[in-house]
Write an enzyme that holds these catalytic residues in place. Structure first.
Site, short mmCIF file in Angstrom:
data_model
loop_
_atom_site.label_atom_id
_atom_site.label_comp_id
_atom_site.label_asym_id
_atom_site.label_seq_id
_atom_site.Cartn_x
_atom_site.Cartn_y
_atom_site.Cartn_z
N GLY A 45 15.69 -7.46 -31.79
CA GLY A 45 16.19 -7.83 -33.31
C GLY A 45 16.67 -8.93 -33.58
O GLY A 45 17.56 -9.56 -32.80
N GLN A 50 21.58 -14.69 -38.95
CA GLN A 50 21.78 -15.10 -37.60
C GLN A 50 21.04 -16.45 -37.45
O GLN A 50 21.43 -17.28 -36.58
CB GLN A 50 21.34 -14.11 -36.56
N CYS A 94 24.21 -8.60 -28.67
CA CYS A 94 23.77 -9.67 -29.83
C CYS A 94 23.57 -10.95 -29.39
O CYS A 94 24.32 -11.45 -28.66
CB CYS A 94 24.74 -9.34 -30.85
N LEU A 95 22.45 -11.61 -29.98
CA LEU A 95 22.01 -13.00 -29.69
C LEU A 95 23.07 -13.84 -30.23
O LEU A 95 23.31 -15.09 -29.81
CB LEU A 95 20.81 -13.18 -30.33
N HIS A 136 22.07 -1.81 -36.19
CA HIS A 136 22.81 -3.41 -35.65
C HIS A 136 22.36 -4.29 -36.63
O HIS A 136 23.09 -5.01 -37.04
CB HIS A 136 22.49 -3.45 -34.27
N GLU A 137 21.07 -4.37 -36.91
CA GLU A 137 20.66 -5.51 -37.54
C GLU A 137 21.11 -5.36 -39.22
O GLU A 137 21.41 -6.31 -39.88
CB GLU A 137 19.20 -5.65 -37.55
N HIS A 140 24.36 -6.68 -39.74
CA HIS A 140 24.50 -8.19 -39.87
C HIS A 140 24.18 -8.66 -41.26
O HIS A 140 24.86 -9.55 -41.84
CB HIS A 140 23.30 -8.82 -38.77
NI NI Z 1 23.09 -8.79 -33.42
#
Ligand code: NI
Length: 183
Positions: A45, A50, A94-95, A136-137, A140
């Site tokens: 995701g 991000q 998370c990236l 989660h996304e 963000h």
């Molecule tokens: Ni994330």
């Protein structure tokens, strides 16, 4: 094009992102780049903030996960969680926080209203990994990171890694973007 990914202490990750009014060629290109960026980083995701765009847009592809091989990639624009059901605990990463993982409790299932890549309004029920990644996304888009939702006791264990991000010490296997450090 693979876009650089913003890291933990970057301000853009803490902003509330703006709704999209529609789709144009610039947004279509951004969506394509987001999928490319996510896959290059082996992510499932990715939210627009991000990669430096404070917009309510996220992409997701969980087809690499066991028992989700049939899952179609999703583009989610202007999401609204209408209802939640149940709770479960799951380990997240998370990236924007490379190498950090931790347990987070979230609703197990959600009813979500959103617009797709054609800006068509859709309401759907999501559970399992769909619900987990979507929430989660969506976090963000509201300036929230999964570590904010970890129990204090668990968070203390990763505090050193978070401090390292803040001081500019990041090891990632993909391109990252860094905002200038503020004193
Ligand atoms: Ni994330």
């Amino acid at each position: 094009m693979v876009l650089p990914i913003n890291i933990y202490s970057d301000d853009i990750l803490r902003k509330k992102a703006k709704p999209l009014k529609g789709i144009d060629s610039g947004i279509e290109e951004l969506i394509a780049f987001m999928f490319e960026t996510m896959r290059n980083a082996s992510g499932i995701g990715l939210a627009a903030p991000q990669v430096g765009h404070s917009l309510r847009l996220l992409v997701m592809d969980i087809s690499g996960l066991k028992s989700y091989a049939d899952a179609a990639p999703m583009v989610v624009i202007n999401p609204h969680i209408l209802a939640v059901r149940g709770y479960n605990d799951m380990e997240e990463g998370c990236l924007s926080l490379p190498g950090v993982h931790g347990d987070v409790e979230r609703p197990a299932a959600i009813t979500l209203k959103f617009r797709n890549e054609h800006f068509e309004e859709i309401t759907g029920e999501f559970s399992g990994m769909y619900a987990r990644v979507l929430q989660h996304e969506i976090d963000h888009l509201n300036g929230t990171l999964f570590v904010d939702r970890m129990e204090k006791r668990d968070r203390r264990k990763i505090q050193k890694e978070l401090d390292a991000f803040s001081s500019g010490n990041v090891n990632a296997a993909y391109p990252i973007a860094r905002e200038p450090l503020t004193a």
